[in-house]
Structure formats: structure tokens, C-alpha cells
Scaffold this motif. Structure first.
Motif, PDB file in Angstrom:
ATOM      1  N   UNK A   1      14.483 -23.850  -0.699  1.00 41.28           N
ATOM      2  CA  UNK A   1      13.298 -23.022  -0.448  1.00 41.28           C
ATOM      3  C   UNK A   1      12.494 -22.852  -1.726  1.00 41.28           C
ATOM      4  N   UNK A   2      11.219 -22.522  -1.555  1.00 42.27           N
ATOM      5  CA  UNK A   2      10.430 -21.991  -2.667  1.00 42.27           C
ATOM      6  C   UNK A   2       9.250 -21.221  -2.101  1.00 42.27           C
ATOM      7  N   UNK A   3       8.705 -20.353  -2.922  1.00 38.50           N
ATOM      8  CA  UNK A   3       7.561 -19.552  -2.510  1.00 38.50           C
ATOM      9  C   UNK A   3       6.539 -19.516  -3.633  1.00 38.50           C
ATOM     10  N   UNK A   4       5.295 -19.280  -3.250  1.00 40.69           N
ATOM     11  CA  UNK A   4       4.232 -19.152  -4.234  1.00 40.69           C
ATOM     12  C   UNK A   4       3.100 -18.333  -3.657  1.00 40.69           C
ATOM     13  N   UNK A   5       2.269 -17.804  -4.548  1.00 39.66           N
ATOM     14  CA  UNK A   5       1.083 -17.058  -4.138  1.00 39.66           C
ATOM     15  C   UNK A   5      -0.126 -17.985  -4.203  1.00 39.66           C
ATOM     16  N   UNK A   6      -0.929 -17.970  -3.146  1.00 42.07           N
ATOM     17  CA  UNK A   6      -2.087 -18.854  -3.073  1.00 42.07           C
ATOM     18  C   UNK A   6      -3.312 -18.075  -2.599  1.00 42.07           C
ATOM     19  N   UNK A   7      -4.479 -18.491  -3.104  1.00 38.97           N
ATOM     20  CA  UNK A   7      -5.751 -17.913  -2.676  1.00 38.97           C
ATOM     21  C   UNK A   7      -6.755 -19.053  -2.541  1.00 38.97           C
ATOM     22  N   UNK A   8      -7.458 -19.074  -1.421  1.00 36.13           N
ATOM     23  CA  UNK A   8      -8.471 -20.114  -1.209  1.00 36.13           C
ATOM     24  C   UNK A   8      -9.580 -19.984  -2.252  1.00 36.13           C
ATOM     25  N   UNK A   9     -10.005 -21.123  -2.798  1.00 33.52           N
ATOM     26  CA  UNK A   9     -11.098 -21.144  -3.773  1.00 33.52           C
ATOM     27  C   UNK A   9     -11.968 -22.368  -3.473  1.00 33.52           C
ATOM     28  N   UNK A  10     -12.406 -22.451  -2.234  1.00 32.59           N
ATOM     29  CA  UNK A  10     -13.181 -23.611  -1.795  1.00 32.59           C
ATOM     30  C   UNK A  10     -12.400 -24.485  -0.828  1.00 32.59           C
ATOM     31  N   UNK A  11     -11.108 -24.609  -1.064  1.00 32.63           N
ATOM     32  CA  UNK A  11     -10.204 -25.257  -0.109  1.00 32.63           C
ATOM     33  C   UNK A  11      -9.314 -24.189   0.511  1.00 32.63           C
TER      34      UNK A  11
END
Length: 183
Positions: free
Chosen positions: A72-82
Motif C-alpha cells: 500500500x501507499x498513500x499521498x495527498x493530491x490537489x488538482x492544478x489543471x489536471x
């Protein structure tokens, strides 16, 4: 009420991603990354911008090796155009995430994902594969179920922060590491 104390009970774990905020040691596959390009969920200017390069009709990824081999792995993501990413462990099935609307997209057979809203456009994405590996990564795409961008826009991308890989079947609260593996 908000003033009531609460206790978060979780098993003791270790975050095996040794540079969980700083991805300089990670490998760009037809992508560029810029550290400290946006505000992370911490409210600090320490999120990394990841944008595709101009190579058409191919994948645009960022990946790194970790201190252990888990599924498993996790990450924080925020859209910035994509607004779409896919997460993977090397050689394992892929799961897609809509980081604009906070929805798990398609999942290749054997893999699963879930997503949590952290506010301010940030989502924490959780990926689980059938088998363990020590290389984690993600790709930037413009729609569900695809691994390539037909005509990449190099001025757009996603913001990325806080990668975590750990032992155990479900992910715990985020454990920052600054160049070391923290427990």
C-alpha cells in the motif's frame, strides 16, 4: 462538542518513505517536479508541483523507492489543471483517482483505492495492491482509466504532498519524515 478531548487510537507504525515531503530523490518519467510550489494540507508552502513534459501520447509519472516492501501507499493530491491521477506499485495493478471531485475511478483487477477530503482542494488517496513492492508512484492523466496524455499541457499538473508507505492492512494517520524514515 469541539472542545471535547479525543484520543486517536492506532497501531504503532513506521512511514517507510524517507523523503515524504521532498521528492528530489524521486524519478521523473516525462514529468517535471517543483518543490515548495503550493500550500500543503499543513498550510505550509511545501507541496510539490508535478507537471507532464511535452511528450505526446505517453505516460507522465513520478516514482520513488521506499525503505520497505509493502502493498500500500498513500499521498495527498490537489488538482492544478489536471484532475486525474493513477497510483501504482511497480509492476502491480493501477487505481485511478479524480482529485477534483474526490472520487475513486477505475481499478485494475486486484487493486483497490479510497479517497478522503482534506479540505481546500486536497485529497488523501490510498492505494492497495495485491502484492508488495518497494517502488511507489503515480501518473498524471486527464481522464479515468487511461495511462497517457494525448497532448500534454506542460503548464498544468497536480500538487503532491506527504507520501506514506507502511506495514499493515490499513493506513494510519500521516507521519511526516524529513529525509529519514520516521516511526
Amino acid at each position: 462538542g469541539a472542545s471535547c478531548p479525543s484520543l486517536l487510537l492506532e497501531p504503532s507504525r513506521t512511514n517507510l518513505v524517507t523523503n515524504s515531503e521532498y521528492f528530489d530523490a524521486w524519478t521523473n518519467l516525462r514529468s517535471t517536479d517543483t518543490p515548495n510550489a503550493g500550500r500543503s494540507p499543513e498550510g505550509v508552502q511545501n507541496a510539490t508541483s508535478v507537471k507532464p513534459d511535452s511528450t505526446p501520447a505517453t505516460s507522465h509519472e513520478l516514482y520513488g523507492s521506499t525503505g520497505g516492501s509493502y502493498n500500500n501507499w498513500s499521498g495527498f493530491f490537489k488538482a492544478d489543471g489536471y484532475s486525474w491521477i493513477y497510483m501504482f506499485l511497480f509492476g502491480e495493478p493501477i487505481v485511478w483517482f479524480d482529485i477534483e471531485n474526490g472520487v475513486v475511478g477505475q481499478a485494475q483487477s486486484g487493486a483497490s483505492g479510497r479517497i478522503e477530503d482534506y479540505g481546500n482542494g486536497w485529497y488523501r488517496c490510498f492505494y492497495t495492491a495485491p502484492n508488495a513492492y518497494n517502488i511507489i508512484g503515480f501518473g498524471v492523466v486527464d481522464s479515468d482509466g487511461v495511462t497517457s496524455i494525448t497532448s500534454p499541457n506542460t503548464s498544468k499538473g497536480v500538487l503532491f504532498y506527504g507520501a506514506q508507505q507502511e506495514a499493515g492492512s490499513y493506513p494510519t494517520s500521516y507521519i511526516p519524515t524529513y529525509g529519514t524514515s520516521a516511526s
